[in-house]
Design a protein around this motif. Structure first.
Motif, mmCIF file in Angstrom:
data_model
loop_
_atom_site.group_PDB
_atom_site.id
_atom_site.type_symbol
_atom_site.label_atom_id
_atom_site.label_comp_id
_atom_site.label_asym_id
_atom_site.label_seq_id
_atom_site.Cartn_x
_atom_site.Cartn_y
_atom_site.Cartn_z
ATOM 1 N N GLU A 1 0.838 -1.209 0.000
ATOM 2 C CA GLU A 1 0.000 0.000 0.000
ATOM 3 C C GLU A 1 0.870 1.255 0.000
ATOM 4 O O GLU A 1 0.592 2.218 -0.715
ATOM 5 C CB GLU A 1 -0.938 -0.005 1.204
ATOM 6 C CG GLU A 1 -2.080 -0.991 1.071
ATOM 7 C CD GLU A 1 -2.911 -1.124 2.340
ATOM 8 O OE1 GLU A 1 -2.414 -0.763 3.449
ATOM 9 O OE2 GLU A 1 -4.047 -1.611 2.224
ATOM 10 N N THR A 2 1.942 1.242 0.778
ATOM 11 C CA THR A 2 2.857 2.385 0.816
ATOM 12 C C THR A 2 3.586 2.533 -0.516
ATOM 13 O O THR A 2 3.748 3.645 -1.022
ATOM 14 C CB THR A 2 3.870 2.241 1.967
ATOM 15 O OG1 THR A 2 3.150 2.051 3.189
ATOM 16 C CG2 THR A 2 4.748 3.469 2.087
ATOM 17 N N LYS A 3 4.011 1.418 -1.097
ATOM 18 C CA LYS A 3 4.664 1.468 -2.418
ATOM 19 C C LYS A 3 3.739 2.107 -3.443
ATOM 20 O O LYS A 3 4.154 2.963 -4.235
ATOM 21 C CB LYS A 3 5.028 0.056 -2.893
ATOM 22 C CG LYS A 3 6.290 -0.497 -2.350
ATOM 23 C CD LYS A 3 6.541 -1.862 -2.995
ATOM 24 C CE LYS A 3 7.908 -2.393 -2.719
ATOM 25 N NZ LYS A 3 8.171 -3.651 -3.419
ATOM 26 N N LEU A 4 2.469 1.699 -3.415
ATOM 27 C CA LEU A 4 1.506 2.249 -4.364
ATOM 28 C C LEU A 4 1.307 3.742 -4.124
ATOM 29 O O LEU A 4 1.215 4.526 -5.076
ATOM 30 C CB LEU A 4 0.178 1.493 -4.276
ATOM 31 C CG LEU A 4 -0.863 1.844 -5.325
ATOM 32 C CD1 LEU A 4 -0.318 1.625 -6.742
ATOM 33 C CD2 LEU A 4 -2.119 1.015 -5.114
ATOM 34 N N GLU A 5 1.286 4.160 -2.862
ATOM 35 C CA GLU A 5 1.149 5.584 -2.550
ATOM 36 C C GLU A 5 2.343 6.384 -3.071
ATOM 37 O O GLU A 5 2.180 7.493 -3.570
ATOM 38 C CB GLU A 5 0.978 5.796 -1.038
ATOM 39 C CG GLU A 5 -0.379 5.391 -0.522
ATOM 40 C CD GLU A 5 -1.530 6.068 -1.247
ATOM 41 O OE1 GLU A 5 -1.504 7.306 -1.394
ATOM 42 O OE2 GLU A 5 -2.444 5.350 -1.684
ATOM 43 N N VAL A 6 3.539 5.817 -2.960
ATOM 44 C CA VAL A 6 4.737 6.488 -3.473
ATOM 45 C C VAL A 6 4.619 6.683 -4.986
ATOM 46 O O VAL A 6 4.829 7.781 -5.511
ATOM 47 C CB VAL A 6 6.019 5.695 -3.121
ATOM 48 C CG1 VAL A 6 7.222 6.224 -3.886
ATOM 49 C CG2 VAL A 6 6.281 5.727 -1.622
ATOM 50 N N VAL A 7 4.260 5.631 -5.687
ATOM 51 C CA VAL A 7 4.147 5.714 -7.146
ATOM 52 C C VAL A 7 3.054 6.703 -7.531
ATOM 53 O O VAL A 7 3.233 7.522 -8.442
ATOM 54 C CB VAL A 7 3.880 4.321 -7.765
ATOM 55 C CG1 VAL A 7 3.692 4.432 -9.272
ATOM 56 C CG2 VAL A 7 5.024 3.373 -7.452
ATOM 57 N N LYS A 8 1.920 6.670 -6.847
ATOM 58 C CA LYS A 8 0.822 7.601 -7.145
ATOM 59 C C LYS A 8 1.247 9.043 -6.900
ATOM 60 O O LYS A 8 0.894 9.947 -7.669
ATOM 61 C CB LYS A 8 -0.416 7.237 -6.330
ATOM 62 C CG LYS A 8 -1.094 5.974 -6.846
ATOM 63 C CD LYS A 8 -2.119 5.331 -5.940
ATOM 64 C CE LYS A 8 -3.169 6.138 -5.351
ATOM 65 N NZ LYS A 8 -4.173 5.362 -4.588
ATOM 66 N N HIS A 9 2.038 9.279 -5.845
ATOM 67 C CA HIS A 9 2.524 10.631 -5.560
ATOM 68 C C HIS A 9 3.461 11.111 -6.675
ATOM 69 O O HIS A 9 3.339 12.247 -7.139
ATOM 70 C CB HIS A 9 3.247 10.674 -4.209
ATOM 71 C CG HIS A 9 3.772 12.023 -3.875
ATOM 72 N ND1 HIS A 9 2.985 13.014 -3.350
ATOM 73 C CD2 HIS A 9 5.011 12.573 -4.042
ATOM 74 C CE1 HIS A 9 3.717 14.108 -3.188
ATOM 75 N NE2 HIS A 9 4.948 13.867 -3.597
ATOM 76 N N VAL A 10 4.378 10.252 -7.098
ATOM 77 C CA VAL A 10 5.305 10.615 -8.182
ATOM 78 C C VAL A 10 4.509 10.936 -9.446
ATOM 79 O O VAL A 10 4.788 11.926 -10.138
ATOM 80 C CB VAL A 10 6.340 9.495 -8.438
ATOM 81 C CG1 VAL A 10 7.156 9.767 -9.689
ATOM 82 C CG2 VAL A 10 7.263 9.342 -7.229
ATOM 83 N N ILE A 11 3.501 10.135 -9.755
ATOM 84 C CA ILE A 11 2.664 10.374 -10.936
ATOM 85 C C ILE A 11 1.963 11.729 -10.815
ATOM 86 O O ILE A 11 1.956 12.514 -11.771
ATOM 87 C CB ILE A 11 1.642 9.238 -11.130
ATOM 88 C CG1 ILE A 11 2.358 7.967 -11.586
ATOM 89 C CG2 ILE A 11 0.557 9.635 -12.132
ATOM 90 C CD1 ILE A 11 1.474 6.724 -11.611
ATOM 91 N N ALA A 12 1.393 12.029 -9.646
ATOM 92 C CA ALA A 12 0.688 13.298 -9.452
ATOM 93 C C ALA A 12 1.621 14.493 -9.643
ATOM 94 O O ALA A 12 1.264 15.473 -10.304
ATOM 95 C CB ALA A 12 0.044 13.338 -8.062
#
Length: 131
Positions: free
Chosen positions: A71-82
């Motif tokens: 879940e944290t990994k996905l949040e990191v990737v989503k933040h980078v995308i944003a």
């Protein structure tokens, strides 16, 4: 602890077509690509891993400890995308403003040239002498 602190302390690695990537390497990826080597593809892979471990069990009573990490990994990737999407939008807006300014300067130049063309010879000589 922020998600990036957690990602760097735990040395998160993200799946990609070119092998495992570090958190820092995410910033260098394109948003999308046909090659399977993009932020979108990394997010899809992490999300697929998360969904795979999130399948309901009728026997297990404890949650899988890997779930929080994914879940944290996905949040990191989503933040980078944003952030990257926001940067792309800002760059497009800046390019549009630059183009508009260039057009306006070109029109202004033509108008100023037209005004100069309408000056009399005496007015032109006076302006030249004042320079």
């Amino acid at each position: 602890m922020t998600i990036f602190e957690k990602a760097t302390r735990e040395k998160f690695r993200y799946p990609s077509a070119k092998g495992l990537l570090t958190t820092e390497q995410l910033w260098e990826l394109p948003l999308t690509a046909k090659s399977g080597f993009s932020l979108d593809d990394v997010a899809k892979a992490v999300n697929a891993e998360l969904k795979a471990i999130d399948t309901e069990s009728f026997v297990a009573t404890e949650t899988n400890p890997a779930k929080a990490t994914l879940e944290t990994k996905l949040e990191v990737v989503k933040h980078v995308i944003a952030v990257r999407l926001a940067e792309d939008q800002a760059a497009k807006a800046a390019a549009a403003k630059k183009l508009e300014k260039e057009k306006l300067l070109a029109v202004l130049g033509r108008k100023q040239d037209a005004v100069l063309e309408n000056l009399t010879e005496a007015e032109l000589l006076a302006r030249i002498n004042n320079l």
